[in-house]
Design a protein around this motif. Sequence first.
Motif, PDB file in Angstrom:
ATOM      1  N   ARG A  23       1.006  -1.655   0.156  1.00 19.89           N
ATOM      2  CA  ARG A  23       0.418  -0.495  -0.207  1.00 19.89           C
ATOM      3  C   ARG A  23       0.950   1.003  -0.225  1.00 19.89           C
ATOM      4  NH1 ARG A  23      -3.707  -2.573   4.516  1.00 19.89           N
ATOM      5  NH2 ARG A  23      -5.102  -3.475   3.065  1.00 19.89           N
ATOM      6  N   PHE A  24       1.713   1.058   0.663  1.00 15.20           N
ATOM      7  CA  PHE A  24       2.905   2.514   1.048  1.00 15.20           C
ATOM      8  C   PHE A  24       3.561   2.375  -0.784  1.00 15.20           C
ATOM      9  CE2 PHE A  24       2.476   2.350   5.700  1.00 15.20           C
ATOM     10  CZ  PHE A  24       2.174   3.791   5.838  1.00 15.20           C
ATOM     11  N   LYS A  25       4.198   1.303  -1.190  1.00 17.60           N
ATOM     12  CA  LYS A  25       4.773   1.772  -2.312  1.00 17.60           C
ATOM     13  C   LYS A  25       3.731   2.090  -3.443  1.00 17.60           C
ATOM     14  CE  LYS A  25       7.898  -2.240  -2.266  1.00 17.60           C
ATOM     15  NZ  LYS A  25       8.460  -3.226  -2.208  1.00 17.60           N
ATOM     16  N   ARG A  26       2.200   1.611  -3.286  1.00 15.27           N
ATOM     17  CA  ARG A  26       1.215   2.083  -4.655  1.00 15.27           C
ATOM     18  C   ARG A  26       0.825   3.781  -3.959  1.00 15.27           C
ATOM     19  NH1 ARG A  26      -4.075  -0.058  -4.202  1.00 15.27           N
ATOM     20  NH2 ARG A  26      -3.607  -1.231  -2.334  1.00 15.27           N
ATOM     21  N   GLY A  27       0.984   4.354  -2.665  1.00 14.43           N
ATOM     22  CA  GLY A  27       0.857   4.994  -2.638  1.00 14.43           C
ATOM     23  C   GLY A  27       2.325   6.217  -3.130  1.00 14.43           C
ATOM     24  N   LYS A  28       3.661   5.626  -2.534  1.00 11.24           N
ATOM     25  CA  LYS A  28       4.344   6.842  -2.958  1.00 11.24           C
ATOM     26  C   LYS A  28       4.558   6.915  -4.871  1.00 11.24           C
ATOM     27  CE  LYS A  28       9.002   5.952  -1.072  1.00 11.24           C
ATOM     28  NZ  LYS A  28       9.613   5.235  -0.728  1.00 11.24           N
ATOM     29  N   LYS A  29       3.896   6.187  -5.145  1.00 10.96           N
ATOM     30  CA  LYS A  29       3.588   6.213  -6.867  1.00 10.96           C
ATOM     31  C   LYS A  29       2.848   7.032  -7.552  1.00 10.96           C
ATOM     32  CE  LYS A  29       3.398   2.976 -11.058  1.00 10.96           C
ATOM     33  NZ  LYS A  29       2.544   1.414 -11.444  1.00 10.96           N
ATOM     34  N   TYR A  30       1.173   6.761  -6.278  1.00  9.05           N
ATOM     35  CA  TYR A  30       0.768   7.725  -7.222  1.00  9.05           C
ATOM     36  C   TYR A  30       1.306   9.183  -6.502  1.00  9.05           C
ATOM     37  CZ  TYR A  30      -3.762  10.273  -6.180  1.00  9.05           C
ATOM     38  OH  TYR A  30      -4.605  11.461  -6.098  1.00  9.05           O
ATOM     39  N   HIS A  31       1.669   9.552  -5.645  1.00  8.56           N
ATOM     40  CA  HIS A  31       2.516  10.561  -5.675  1.00  8.56           C
ATOM     41  C   HIS A  31       3.071  11.486  -6.316  1.00  8.56           C
ATOM     42  CE1 HIS A  31      -0.195  11.434  -1.559  1.00  8.56           C
ATOM     43  NE2 HIS A  31       0.255  10.568  -1.141  1.00  8.56           N
ATOM     44  N   ARG A  32       3.952  10.285  -6.989  1.00  2.00           N
ATOM     45  CA  ARG A  32       5.182  10.476  -7.497  1.00  2.00           C
ATOM     46  C   ARG A  32       4.310  11.277  -9.079  1.00  2.00           C
ATOM     47  NH1 ARG A  32       7.827   5.713  -7.967  1.00  2.00           N
ATOM     48  NH2 ARG A  32       7.928   5.038  -5.200  1.00  2.00           N
ATOM     49  N   ALA A  33       3.094  10.490  -9.903  1.00  2.12           N
ATOM     50  CA  ALA A  33       2.748  10.727 -10.721  1.00  2.12           C
ATOM     51  C   ALA A  33       1.857  11.898 -10.669  1.00  2.12           C
ATOM     52  CB  ALA A  33       1.960   9.155 -10.837  1.00  2.12           C
ATOM     53  N   TYR A  34       1.692  12.020  -9.086  1.00  2.00           N
ATOM     54  CA  TYR A  34       0.360  13.367  -9.482  1.00  2.00           C
ATOM     55  C   TYR A  34       1.526  15.268  -9.191  1.00  2.00           C
ATOM     56  CZ  TYR A  34      -2.636  16.812  -6.183  1.00  2.00           C
ATOM     57  OH  TYR A  34      -3.332  17.548  -6.101  1.00  2.00           O
ATOM     58  N   ASP A  35       2.733  14.187  -8.032  1.00  2.00           N
ATOM     59  CA  ASP A  35       3.827  15.816  -9.076  1.00  2.00           C
ATOM     60  C   ASP A  35       3.422  15.639  -9.778  1.00  2.00           C
ATOM     61  OD1 ASP A  35       3.554  15.670  -5.581  1.00  2.00           O
ATOM     62  OD2 ASP A  35       5.114  14.771  -5.378  1.00  2.00           O
ATOM     63  N   ARG A  36       4.446  15.214 -10.426  1.00  2.00           N
ATOM     64  CA  ARG A  36       4.647  15.104 -11.899  1.00  2.00           C
ATOM     65  C   ARG A  36       3.560  15.926 -12.647  1.00  2.00           C
ATOM     66  NH1 ARG A  36       6.455  10.016 -12.409  1.00  2.00           N
ATOM     67  NH2 ARG A  36       4.832   9.098 -13.025  1.00  2.00           N
ATOM     68  N   GLY A  37       2.544  15.587 -12.547  1.00  2.00           N
ATOM     69  CA  GLY A  37       1.247  15.900 -12.679  1.00  2.00           C
ATOM     70  C   GLY A  37       1.277  18.108 -12.682  1.00  2.00           C
ATOM     71  N   LEU A  38       0.878  18.623 -11.420  1.00  2.00           N
ATOM     72  CA  LEU A  38       1.682  19.121 -11.221  1.00  2.00           C
ATOM     73  C   LEU A  38       2.868  20.146 -11.865  1.00  2.00           C
ATOM     74  CD1 LEU A  38       0.710  19.215  -7.275  1.00  2.00           C
ATOM     75  CD2 LEU A  38      -1.107  19.851  -9.098  1.00  2.00           C
ATOM     76  N   LYS A  39       3.607  19.854 -11.455  1.00  2.00           N
ATOM     77  CA  LYS A  39       4.520  20.359 -12.330  1.00  2.00           C
ATOM     78  C   LYS A  39       4.346  20.778 -13.495  1.00  2.00           C
ATOM     79  CE  LYS A  39       8.585  18.890  -9.543  1.00  2.00           C
ATOM     80  NZ  LYS A  39       9.366  17.747  -9.712  1.00  2.00           N
ATOM     81  N   MET A  40       3.811  20.007 -14.455  1.00  2.00           N
ATOM     82  CA  MET A  40       3.340  19.475 -15.808  1.00  2.00           C
ATOM     83  C   MET A  40       2.035  20.747 -15.672  1.00  2.00           C
ATOM     84  SD  MET A  40       4.093  18.826 -18.538  1.00  2.00           S
ATOM     85  CE  MET A  40       4.784  17.831 -18.619  1.00  2.00           C
ATOM     86  N   GLN A  41       1.159  20.886 -15.051  1.00  2.00           N
ATOM     87  CA  GLN A  41       0.067  22.172 -15.201  1.00  2.00           C
ATOM     88  C   GLN A  41       1.003  23.591 -15.296  1.00  2.00           C
ATOM     89  OE1 GLN A  41      -2.485  21.607 -12.096  1.00  2.00           O
ATOM     90  NE2 GLN A  41      -3.943  20.150 -13.428  1.00  2.00           N
ATOM     91  N   ASN A  42       1.481  23.146 -14.416  1.00  2.00           N
ATOM     92  CA  ASN A  42       2.936  24.586 -13.936  1.00  2.00           C
ATOM     93  C   ASN A  42       3.379  24.634 -14.694  1.00  2.00           C
ATOM     94  OD1 ASN A  42       1.622  25.531 -11.394  1.00  2.00           O
ATOM     95  ND2 ASN A  42       3.123  23.736 -10.255  1.00  2.00           N
TER      96      ASN A  42
END
Length: 96
Positions: A49-68
């Motif tokens: 679950r923690f690995k999945r959460g880390k993967k999700y947050h990395r993808a989410y952060d990448r999306g925020l950087k792309m939006q910026n």
Amino acid sequence: MEQIGKNDEENKKYISAEDVNRFCYCPYQYYYSLTVKKIPKGTKKISKRFKRGKKYHRAYDRGLKMQNLIRVLAGLASAAIIAWIGWKIWSLLSLS
């Protein structure tokens, strides 16, 4: 979620600002911080679950950087178009 109070029942009535921030950032992080105090070594279900959460947050952060990046590029493109239109208007007015 430790608050100063008379007993445990009174403590449960209050939520700290840190708890609200943790919940807003990630509801699962908030849930796990309340339910899972220490992760026993060798527990594969929780670590998955923690690995999945880390993967999700990395993808989410990448999306925020792309939006910026897209916002900055859109702002620069808008400024360039406005400057070009202003230059065209200025050149038309200076000819007459």
